[in-house]
Design a protein around this motif. Structure first.
Motif, mmCIF file in Angstrom:
data_model
loop_
_atom_site.group_PDB
_atom_site.id
_atom_site.type_symbol
_atom_site.label_atom_id
_atom_site.label_comp_id
_atom_site.label_asym_id
_atom_site.label_seq_id
_atom_site.Cartn_x
_atom_site.Cartn_y
_atom_site.Cartn_z
ATOM 1 N N ALA A 185 0.887 -1.083 -0.082
ATOM 2 C CA ALA A 185 -0.032 -0.121 0.161
ATOM 3 C C ALA A 185 0.973 1.146 0.092
ATOM 4 N N CYS A 186 2.119 1.158 0.925
ATOM 5 C CA CYS A 186 2.916 2.472 0.762
ATOM 6 C C CYS A 186 3.433 2.534 -0.410
ATOM 7 N N LEU A 187 4.101 1.691 -1.085
ATOM 8 C CA LEU A 187 4.453 1.761 -2.454
ATOM 9 C C LEU A 187 3.556 2.370 -3.424
ATOM 10 N N SER A 188 2.396 1.773 -3.454
ATOM 11 C CA SER A 188 1.267 2.136 -4.410
ATOM 12 C C SER A 188 0.421 3.280 -4.035
ATOM 13 N N SER A 189 0.932 4.120 -2.676
ATOM 14 C CA SER A 189 0.013 5.118 -2.235
ATOM 15 C C SER A 189 0.047 6.301 -3.475
ATOM 16 N N LYS A 190 0.948 6.416 -4.291
ATOM 17 C CA LYS A 190 1.216 7.617 -5.181
ATOM 18 C C LYS A 190 -0.032 7.338 -6.193
ATOM 19 N N ALA A 191 -0.607 6.242 -6.390
ATOM 20 C CA ALA A 191 -1.573 6.209 -7.264
ATOM 21 C C ALA A 191 -3.010 6.427 -6.751
ATOM 22 N N ASN A 192 -3.130 7.054 -5.582
ATOM 23 C CA ASN A 192 -4.249 7.701 -4.832
ATOM 24 C C ASN A 192 -4.182 8.797 -4.419
ATOM 25 N N GLY A 193 -5.093 9.863 -4.911
ATOM 26 C CA GLY A 193 -5.130 11.403 -4.653
ATOM 27 C C GLY A 193 -5.346 11.599 -3.120
ATOM 28 N N GLN A 194 -5.897 10.723 -2.371
ATOM 29 C CA GLN A 194 -5.860 10.959 -0.874
ATOM 30 C C GLN A 194 -4.691 10.980 -0.098
ATOM 31 N N VAL A 195 -3.785 10.245 -0.642
ATOM 32 C CA VAL A 195 -2.506 10.023 0.069
ATOM 33 C C VAL A 195 -1.498 11.004 -0.490
ATOM 34 N N THR A 196 -1.549 11.189 -1.848
ATOM 35 C CA THR A 196 -0.582 12.079 -2.344
ATOM 36 C C THR A 196 -0.790 13.649 -2.194
ATOM 37 N N GLY A 197 -1.994 13.937 -1.794
ATOM 38 C CA GLY A 197 -2.356 15.431 -1.681
ATOM 39 C C GLY A 197 -2.782 16.338 -2.797
ATOM 40 N N ASN A 198 -3.553 15.688 -3.500
ATOM 41 C CA ASN A 198 -4.163 16.699 -4.428
ATOM 42 C C ASN A 198 -4.794 17.967 -3.950
ATOM 43 N N THR A 199 -4.733 19.072 -4.829
ATOM 44 C CA THR A 199 -5.091 20.254 -4.414
ATOM 45 C C THR A 199 -6.233 20.559 -5.320
ATOM 46 N N LEU A 200 -7.381 21.264 -4.687
ATOM 47 C CA LEU A 200 -8.494 21.886 -5.334
ATOM 48 C C LEU A 200 -8.604 23.321 -5.388
ATOM 49 N N PHE A 201 -8.520 24.021 -6.405
ATOM 50 C CA PHE A 201 -8.627 25.395 -6.517
ATOM 51 C C PHE A 201 -10.075 25.762 -7.131
ATOM 52 N N LEU A 202 -10.254 26.886 -6.542
ATOM 53 C CA LEU A 202 -11.694 27.544 -6.535
ATOM 54 C C LEU A 202 -11.670 28.971 -6.960
ATOM 55 N N ALA A 203 -11.969 29.536 -8.074
ATOM 56 C CA ALA A 203 -12.140 30.891 -8.234
ATOM 57 C C ALA A 203 -13.533 31.417 -7.849
ATOM 58 N N HIS A 204 -13.417 32.604 -6.918
ATOM 59 C CA HIS A 204 -14.738 32.939 -6.180
ATOM 60 C C HIS A 204 -14.971 34.254 -6.398
ATOM 61 N N TYR A 205 -16.002 34.802 -6.100
ATOM 62 C CA TYR A 205 -16.514 36.125 -5.995
ATOM 63 C C TYR A 205 -17.646 36.375 -4.892
ATOM 64 N N SER A 206 -17.179 37.442 -4.030
ATOM 65 C CA SER A 206 -18.078 37.482 -2.832
ATOM 66 C C SER A 206 -18.780 38.841 -3.042
ATOM 67 N N TYR A 207 -20.170 39.009 -2.914
ATOM 68 C CA TYR A 207 -20.854 39.961 -2.823
ATOM 69 C C TYR A 207 -20.843 40.833 -1.626
ATOM 70 N N HIS A 208 -20.430 40.008 -0.550
ATOM 71 C CA HIS A 208 -20.330 40.798 1.016
ATOM 72 C C HIS A 208 -19.263 41.884 0.754
ATOM 73 N N ASN A 209 -18.283 41.685 0.220
ATOM 74 C CA ASN A 209 -17.132 42.549 0.282
ATOM 75 C C ASN A 209 -16.758 42.994 -1.312
ATOM 76 N N PHE A 210 -17.542 42.503 -2.236
ATOM 77 C CA PHE A 210 -17.351 42.935 -3.750
ATOM 78 C C PHE A 210 -15.908 42.719 -4.157
ATOM 79 N N GLY A 211 -15.505 41.563 -3.875
ATOM 80 C CA GLY A 211 -14.349 41.141 -4.079
ATOM 81 C C GLY A 211 -14.127 39.852 -4.735
ATOM 82 N N THR A 212 -13.118 39.434 -5.426
ATOM 83 C CA THR A 212 -12.689 38.054 -6.121
ATOM 84 C C THR A 212 -11.371 37.527 -5.263
ATOM 85 N N TYR A 213 -11.575 36.360 -5.430
ATOM 86 C CA TYR A 213 -10.237 35.665 -4.929
ATOM 87 C C TYR A 213 -10.224 34.299 -5.102
#
Length: 924
Positions: free
Chosen positions: A34-62
């Motif tokens: 499992a350790c040797l094959s852990s790179k085949a799974n995103g939960q172990v390798t630490g994939n990153t999710l990016f989000l483009a947001h806009y907030s009407y509360h402070n009229f800003g994007t981030y």
């Protein structure tokens, strides 16, 4: 965390081996596996999710990011993510990331820039730098080729797909620019060399298309869609996932890379929310959803079940919008030790191809040669361009300048023709023939000039006491039309001015004019009471009043050929009106300009207006023709009286789908007739044009040219890469390929076919053998066969020796320009097709010699005396030592009538002894 996850995988492996009781040794082995094959799974390798947001509360994007695996936050239903690149003056709406470089690219809809971040693991996210300007502001999708470090984006406003290298920068290229109406999503599989995109459609049905990373081998792989908004690629399983929304349901579907094995992954009623963006990793399908209550939802679906089940869901507070998302990681963006573009000879851009190879791509309008170099002739003006007529000048600029996020836009406007005291009241361009027609009010004349630098306009018609306010061309029949406001006339002329006539006398103060060559219709306005829009066939039949314009002074009209709509503006109003070709619909107001407009044109999805006001003498403004929103402007310091667009999208030529015969008649040419038996691409050129058109296509290309035309045509028989424009450049790209069609030309015609390729020696040898004397050798038996082989080898050796001895002189401005920065440049004023790029494994198989060019022969004038055969005057640049040597050909003779030398030869030159008394047909 990692240990507990590894134990979980050990239990899974135990179940796979049907082990009822796990011993300590077996557990240790499974943990090691499992350790040797852990790179085949995103939960172990630490994939990153990016989000483009806009907030009407402070009229800003981030830009926000968080671990893609929900293991750490799914139990408490929180979404603790970092927020970077906050701004209240920008609006990030599309995003893509490179895991290995640690960079994120995102688009700003407000200033129309594409930005590149610093390393996203740096504290605070670092600084974002602009890398590309001049988008339309409607970039709906982006994708990253992490192997070649290129970013691709779809522009729904300009209807094209473009790319640039996001680390080196400096150059960008149009990958696809034809057959797109509403491109929305884009994704890539650089390991396979595939680019995928979704088309929402309008005239075209919704679909998913695929091409190479250079835009070649384009094909439709998925149809039967409703509204495919977004697309993603699963690199591991070699499948594509996309969102498709309809009135009844929203769903996620998938297929293999060829569009086969299609299945529905997720489906829900549209009343429960509409899917917007999608991304995938090894374990999950990530989607953003907006509900009917205006809430935005982030949802994870498991890929291990069919249909996919919900693993995690987060509902954002009201006022926060998720505009786009993407996921990145080491396994969903695998990176080999050797990259495709590590070793290449591409002078502009290198893109990934299948099997670890690469392809070279040139910037728009440059010619790609087999050795990877790119060149261009800067003497020509390349589409797309906006042409404006104003006091003292005719100027041009790339329409993307309207949207460019740069200061001092007027500095990028190029004065094509400068006058001292003339007012340009009307302009019209023929994109296919490379001609510009314009009216000067001071000299009361209609002029024609080629759209090239250092050209001399000539008069084709002079009028007295009138004023020409509207002008348009029939680019198929090669005629120019104009309306005289003071003399109440509508006139028509051949391009050379030899045949001019009044089409209608009884027009009431006409000011604006437009032509649809395919529909064979002409439209104009009359300033009667009330003012009206009038239409008739191009042959003058079926004249009828279409609608009342609701304007007191209608000053400009423009046509949307695809949608069969007419747009009308007036100097007395800021409203923009629209009506269908048949006048059945009620006249609609589709937008409002800043100031009253003097003229109007269209480029892609935008109406472009020439406006004027006391406070601002000249304002050029882009307004979206669907939403009516203001999306770009240029302030100029003089009044703009007329505007037109120089681009094939505004002058389409219908492509027939059945067997047909095509006949084009020119005032100065004999009729050329061609019959096609398959689906052809038709290109019509003017008899006076020096436009050189390059076409790369798998279907037959039919080009009708005059025997007196200076058109140079290149036809390649491989699949093209379809391209279009640079934001601030006036260039467009074409390709010289390895499998050209070489055709010997008659001395009576200067229509020459040329190629730039690496095998020119063999082609030249073939031509020389065919053009020499014919020898018939009859030899029998084995000895005869050997003798014949020896003779052929000797001939080949002699030809090769001659080719090696042929001097390679740099060409002057009338031939091939020698350019240090752009080697082996060639004339290509019509770069409307894409490029068929060449794939290399290494640079060692490339030929070091530059392409071999034949001597150039160009038309410089013609004698059209009545009752005589036309003479064709050519300047032979390289066949004689003196570059001013001129040959005069007669149509009825195969040798020059005269060959003379002159101290200086320019455009429009005709030897005096052969010139008629009135040389009205010679371009000067």
């Amino acid at each position: 965390m990692k240990y507990s996850v590894t134990l979980r995988y050990a239990r899974i492996l135990s179940e796979m081996f049907n082990t009822k009781k796990m011993t300590t040794s077996r557990m240790a082995v499974l943990i090691l596996i499992a350790c040797l094959s852990s790179k085949a799974n995103g939960q172990v390798t630490g994939n990153t999710l990016f989000l483009a947001h806009y907030s009407y509360h402070n009229f800003g994007t981030y830009i926000g990011w968080l671990p893609a695996s929900p293991e750490s936050y799914k139990n408490n239903q929180t979404l603790d993510y970092r927020k970077w690149y906050f701004s209240n003056v920008h609006y990030w709406n599309s995003i893509a990331a490179d895991y290995h470089a640690g960079n994120v690219t995102f688009h700003d809809t407000r200033n129309h820039w594409i930005y590149l971040s610093d390393d996203f693991e740096a504290p605070g996210g670092g600084v974002a730098h602009p890398i590309e300007s001049g988008t339309s502001g409607r970039v709906l999708g982006m994708t990253i080729d992490w192997l070649a470090q290129n970013v691709y984006w779809v522009d729904e406003g300009y209807n094209w797909i473009k790319m640039t290298n996001y680390l080196r920068g400096g150059r960008e290229a149009t990958i696809v620019d034809t057959g797109l109406e509403r491109p929305s999503g884009i994704a890539c599989h650089p390991i396979k060399g595939y680019l995928f995109w979704t088309e929402l459609g309008n005239t075209y049905p919704p679909k998913i298309e695929r091409s190479s990373m250079a835009g070649a081998n384009r094909t439709t792989i998925v149809t039967g869609l409703s509204d495919p908004r977004s697309i993603a690629v699963d690199i591991i399983t070699n499948r594509i996932y996309w969102i498709d929304n309809s009135v009844a349901e929203s769903k996620v579907e998938s297929s293999d890379l060829n569009g086969d094995g299609r299945r529905t992954e997720v489906s829900q009623p549209s009343s429960d929310g509409v899917f917007d963006s999608i991304s995938v990793d090894e374990d999950y399908i990530f989607v953003s959803i907006y509900s009917l209550t205006y809430e935005h939802i982030l949802r994870y679906y498991s890929k291990s079940t069919t249909p996919s089940g919900i693993v995690f869901q987060y509902i954002f507070s009201s006022g926060i919008r998720v505009l786009d998302l993407c996921v990145t990681g080491p396994n969903i963006q695998p990176r080999p030790t050797t990259l495709p573009c590590d070793v290449h000879t591409c002078s502009h851009l290198c893109v990934s191809a299948a099997e670890g190879k690469h392809e070279c791509v040139c910037s728009d309008n440059y010619v790609l040669y087999p050795n990877g170099t790119c060149s261009i002739d800067l003497n020509f003006l390349y589409p797309p361009l906006c042409v404006i007529g104003r006091a003292e000048a005719i100027s041009v600029f790339n329409p993307s300048l309207l949207h460019a996020g740069v200061d001092g836009k007027q500095e990028y406007i190029h004065d094509f023709l400068s006058r001292t005291d003339d007012i340009i009241t009307a302009v019209a361009v023929d994109t296919h023939s490379n001609f510009l027609f314009y009216a000067e009010d001071t000299r009361k004349s209609i002029f024609v000039v080629r759209l090239e630098d250092d050209q001399y306009p000539r008069i084709i018609h002079t009028y007295t006491g009138g004023r020409v306010d509207g002008m348009a061309v029939d680019w198929i029949s090669l005629k120019v039309y104009w309306v005289d406001y003071l003399q109440d006339r509508l006139r028509v002329s051949s391009y050379d001015g030899m045949s001019t006539s009044v089409m209608f006398y009884n027009v009431d103060s006409p000011r604006a004019l437009a032509v649809d060559s395919n529909a064979r219709l002409i439209f104009w306005t009359e300033q009667s009471s009330p003012t009206k829009l009038v239409s008739c066939n191009l042959d003058g039949t079926n004249r009828h009043d279409l609608v009342n314009t609701n304007l007191l002074n209608p000053s400009g009209i423009a046509l949307d050929h695809a949608q069969r709509r007419v747009y009308i503006v007036g100097e007395d109003s800021i409203f923009i009106y629209s009506v269908d070709y048949d006048g059945i619909e009620q006249v609609n107001i589709i937008g409002i300009s800043t100031y009253p407009a003097k003229d109007i044109t269209i480029f892609q999805d935008f109406i472009i207006l020439a406006e004027s006001n006391v406070l601002q003498p000249g304002l050029i403004e882009a307004i979206h023709k669907i939403s009516g929103s203001h999306e770009g402007r240029i302030k100029v310091n003089t009044t703009v009286y007329a505007i037109d667009t120089f681009d094939e999208s505004t002058q389409p030529i219908a492509t027939p789908t059945t067997t047909l015969t095509i006949t084009t008649t020119s005032p100065l040419s004999t009729t050329t007739q061609t019959t096609a038996t398959t689906t052809p691409t038709i290109t019509t050129t003017s008899p006076l044009s020096t436009a050189k058109q390059t076409t790369a296509t798998t279907t037959p290309t039919i080009t009708t040219t005059s025997p007196l035309s200076t058109t140079t045509q290149t036809t390649a028989t491989t699949t093209p890469t379809i391209t279009t424009t640079s934001p601030l450049s006036t260039t467009k790209q074409t390709t010289a390929t390895t499998t050209p069609t070489i055709t010997n030309t008659s001395p009576f015609s200067t229509a020459t076919q040329t190629t730039g390729h690496a095998t020119s020696v063999g082609a030249n040898a073939t031509q020389e053998m065919q053009s020499g004397n014919d020898y018939i050798v009859i030899i029998g038996g084995a000895f005869g066969s050997i003798a014949l082989i020896v003779i052929i080898l000797l001939i080949i050796i002699i030809v090769l020796i001659k080719e090696r001895k042929r001097p390679q002189e740099p060409r002057d401005s009338q031939g091939l320009a020698s350019n240090i920065a752009d080697h082996y440049a060639t004339h290509l004023p019509q770069a409307h097709s894409g490029q068929d790029n060449h794939i290399y494994e290494s640079p060692y198989d490339l030929k070091p010699e530059p392409p071999t060019y034949e001597s150039s022969i160009r038309t410089y004038g013609r004698n059209q005396a009545t009752g005589e055969s036309p003479y064709v005057v050519t300047k032979l640049d390289h066949q004689f030592d003196n570059p001013n040597t001129v040959a005069l050909y007669s149509k009825s003779e195969s040798v020059p009538v005269a060959v003379n030398t002159y101290p200086y030869v320019q455009h429009g030159f005709l030897p005096p002894q052969y010139a008629p008394e009135v040389q009205t047909d010679i371009l000067k």
